[in-house]
Motif scaffolding. Structure first.
Motif, mmCIF file in Angstrom:
data_model
loop_
_atom_site.group_PDB
_atom_site.id
_atom_site.type_symbol
_atom_site.label_atom_id
_atom_site.label_comp_id
_atom_site.label_asym_id
_atom_site.label_seq_id
_atom_site.Cartn_x
_atom_site.Cartn_y
_atom_site.Cartn_z
ATOM 1 N N ASN A 188 68.415 18.692 21.475
ATOM 2 C CA ASN A 188 67.432 18.312 22.502
ATOM 3 C C ASN A 188 67.015 19.534 23.321
ATOM 4 O O ASN A 188 67.768 20.041 24.146
ATOM 5 N N GLU A 189 65.788 19.994 23.070
ATOM 6 C CA GLU A 189 65.323 21.219 23.731
ATOM 7 C C GLU A 189 65.166 21.048 25.244
ATOM 8 O O GLU A 189 65.489 21.951 26.019
ATOM 9 N N ALA A 190 64.677 19.885 25.647
ATOM 10 C CA ALA A 190 64.521 19.620 27.086
ATOM 11 C C ALA A 190 65.876 19.651 27.777
ATOM 12 O O ALA A 190 66.000 20.119 28.919
ATOM 13 N N LEU A 191 66.895 19.178 27.080
ATOM 14 C CA LEU A 191 68.256 19.216 27.634
ATOM 15 C C LEU A 191 68.726 20.664 27.804
ATOM 16 O O LEU A 191 69.295 21.018 28.832
ATOM 17 N N HIS A 192 68.480 21.493 26.793
ATOM 18 C CA HIS A 192 68.883 22.904 26.912
ATOM 19 C C HIS A 192 68.187 23.577 28.091
ATOM 20 O O HIS A 192 68.812 24.339 28.838
ATOM 21 N N ASP A 193 66.890 23.298 28.266
ATOM 22 C CA ASP A 193 66.156 23.876 29.404
ATOM 23 C C ASP A 193 66.770 23.399 30.726
ATOM 24 O O ASP A 193 66.962 24.178 31.663
ATOM 25 N N PHE A 194 67.048 22.096 30.783
ATOM 26 C CA PHE A 194 67.630 21.476 31.976
ATOM 27 C C PHE A 194 68.952 22.161 32.317
ATOM 28 O O PHE A 194 69.190 22.579 33.459
ATOM 29 N N VAL A 195 69.814 22.314 31.312
ATOM 30 C CA VAL A 195 71.147 22.885 31.540
ATOM 31 C C VAL A 195 71.031 24.342 31.986
ATOM 32 O O VAL A 195 71.787 24.808 32.842
ATOM 33 N N GLY A 196 70.048 25.054 31.450
ATOM 34 C CA GLY A 196 69.827 26.435 31.876
ATOM 35 C C GLY A 196 69.531 26.508 33.371
ATOM 36 O O GLY A 196 70.066 27.376 34.084
ATOM 37 N N ARG A 197 68.700 25.601 33.844
ATOM 38 C CA ARG A 197 68.364 25.587 35.274
ATOM 39 C C ARG A 197 69.592 25.233 36.115
ATOM 40 O O ARG A 197 69.825 25.801 37.184
ATOM 41 N N VAL A 198 70.387 24.270 35.627
ATOM 42 C CA VAL A 198 71.606 23.866 36.343
ATOM 43 C C VAL A 198 72.577 25.051 36.447
ATOM 44 O O VAL A 198 73.141 25.312 37.513
ATOM 45 N N GLU A 199 72.744 25.769 35.343
ATOM 46 C CA GLU A 199 73.676 26.908 35.350
ATOM 47 C C GLU A 199 73.245 27.958 36.369
ATOM 48 O O GLU A 199 74.073 28.523 37.081
ATOM 49 N N GLN A 200 71.936 28.200 36.439
ATOM 50 C CA GLN A 200 71.427 29.185 37.415
ATOM 51 C C GLN A 200 71.716 28.754 38.845
ATOM 52 O O GLN A 200 72.168 29.544 39.667
ATOM 53 N N LEU A 201 71.459 27.475 39.125
ATOM 54 C CA LEU A 201 71.688 26.956 40.481
ATOM 55 C C LEU A 201 73.162 27.050 40.851
ATOM 56 O O LEU A 201 73.518 27.510 41.946
ATOM 57 N N GLU A 216 65.190 14.039 33.852
ATOM 58 C CA GLU A 216 66.334 13.206 33.447
ATOM 59 C C GLU A 216 65.962 12.330 32.245
ATOM 60 O O GLU A 216 66.767 12.140 31.331
ATOM 61 N N LEU A 217 64.744 11.787 32.259
ATOM 62 C CA LEU A 217 64.327 10.862 31.185
ATOM 63 C C LEU A 217 64.315 11.551 29.829
ATOM 64 O O LEU A 217 64.490 10.904 28.800
ATOM 65 N N LYS A 218 64.155 12.876 29.823
ATOM 66 C CA LYS A 218 64.115 13.610 28.557
ATOM 67 C C LYS A 218 65.472 14.174 28.156
ATOM 68 O O LYS A 218 65.654 14.625 27.030
ATOM 69 N N ALA A 219 66.426 14.187 29.090
ATOM 70 C CA ALA A 219 67.670 14.927 28.838
ATOM 71 C C ALA A 219 68.937 14.119 29.064
ATOM 72 O O ALA A 219 69.982 14.444 28.483
ATOM 73 N N ASN A 220 68.897 13.104 29.893
ATOM 74 C CA ASN A 220 70.106 12.353 30.255
ATOM 75 C C ASN A 220 70.450 11.354 29.138
ATOM 76 O O ASN A 220 69.670 10.451 28.847
ATOM 77 N N PRO A 221 71.611 11.521 28.481
ATOM 78 C CA PRO A 221 71.919 10.672 27.318
ATOM 79 C C PRO A 221 72.005 9.178 27.656
ATOM 80 O O PRO A 221 71.826 8.342 26.762
ATOM 81 N N PHE A 222 72.250 8.858 28.925
ATOM 82 C CA PHE A 222 72.344 7.445 29.301
ATOM 83 C C PHE A 222 70.953 6.846 29.506
ATOM 84 O O PHE A 222 70.731 5.679 29.207
ATOM 85 N N LEU A 223 70.011 7.649 29.980
ATOM 86 C CA LEU A 223 68.623 7.177 30.085
ATOM 87 C C LEU A 223 67.947 7.166 28.721
ATOM 88 O O LEU A 223 66.995 6.416 28.496
ATOM 89 N N LEU A 224 68.435 8.003 27.808
ATOM 90 C CA LEU A 224 67.841 8.063 26.474
ATOM 91 C C LEU A 224 68.355 6.946 25.564
ATOM 92 O O LEU A 224 67.787 6.705 24.507
#
Ligand code: ZN
Ligand code: FE
Length: 241
Positions: A188-201, A216-224
């Protein structure tokens, strides 16, 4: 006029949320489980508190309520369904009820799953969602009292909110949720992008939240999860991860 939300880090990994209605200066605190840091944050923000909002009855969300209430003498709002196990409520609310913060109106959304009486608050003006322990960034709450079907319905309600909604959740669980999400959805590419931003923060010592619902809708496994059975399966897997 709009509602802004800032996280107040408390306990080991909880967030209380300080809400402010910019047009009136009215201020609320969500889930004040540790009075001292919360009173300090309120004093720093101007020393005004108009309301205490509670998402659910767990100690890590309510432990400081009576002390904060005594200090600012303000009303406490929580779920009518859980009245018997919450601090004394001045306003007991159900699905579709509203709370007023200055000129802003918050909508009550019942989201059973983590607990039976869990509620969330949504302020359309500012697109602020207080998701408690229902929806976390890249995760969802454990099913302590509710069923997968209840959590699925609760998450569907939240998923239907506007995409720009800011998800203000009750815990800083995002990095550990990210490890699980990457394990179950590695492509999931959107998830990788999301996690990259989280790591930076997190590397900069910042909270990872609020997150944006559309992300979240593109990356959260529970919403998916497309149906109850899939949600039950992913939740069971996470419980053992
Ligand atoms: Zn909880
Ligand atoms: Fe919690």
């Amino acid at each position: 006029m709009t509602v802004t939300a800032s996280p107040v880090p408390i306990l080991s990994d909880n967030y209380a949320w300080l809400l402010r209605d910019s047009s009136t200066g009215a201020t609320a605190i969500v889930d004040p489980a540790d009075a001292q840091p919360i009173i300090e944050a309120i004093e720093k923000a101007g020393g005004r508190l108009d309301m205490i909002l509670l998402t659910h009855h767990h100690g890590d969300h309510i432990a400081g309520v009576d002390e904060v209430r005594a200090r600012f003498n303000c009303p406490v709002v929580g779920a009518a369904a859980d009245r018997h196990r919450l601090p004394a409520l001045d306003q007991a609310v159900r699905e579709g009820d509203t709370v007023r913060l200055g000129s802003a109106v918050g909508e009550v959304i019942e989201t059973p799953g983590h607990t039976r009486g869990q509620i969330n608050f949504f302020f359309p003006d500012g697109a602020v969602l207080l998701s408690g322990d229902t929806l976390f960034s890249l995760g969802c709450g454990r099913l302590i009292e509710g069923t997968p079907a209840e959590m699925f319905d609760s998450l569907r309600k939240l998923a239907a909110l506007p995409g720009d909604t800011l998800v203000c959740c009750g815990h800083e669980y995002t990095e550990s949720n990210a490890r699980f999400a990457l394990a179950v959805d590695p492509g999931n590419e959107a998830l990788h992008d999301f996690v990259g931003r989280v790591e930076q923060l997190r590397a900069a010592g910042q909270p990872s939240v609020p997150s944006v619902l559309a992300d979240e809708l593109k990356a959260n496994p529970f919403l998916l999860a497309p149906d109850v059975a899939s949600l039950a399966a992913v939740r069971a897997k996470k419980d053992k991860f």
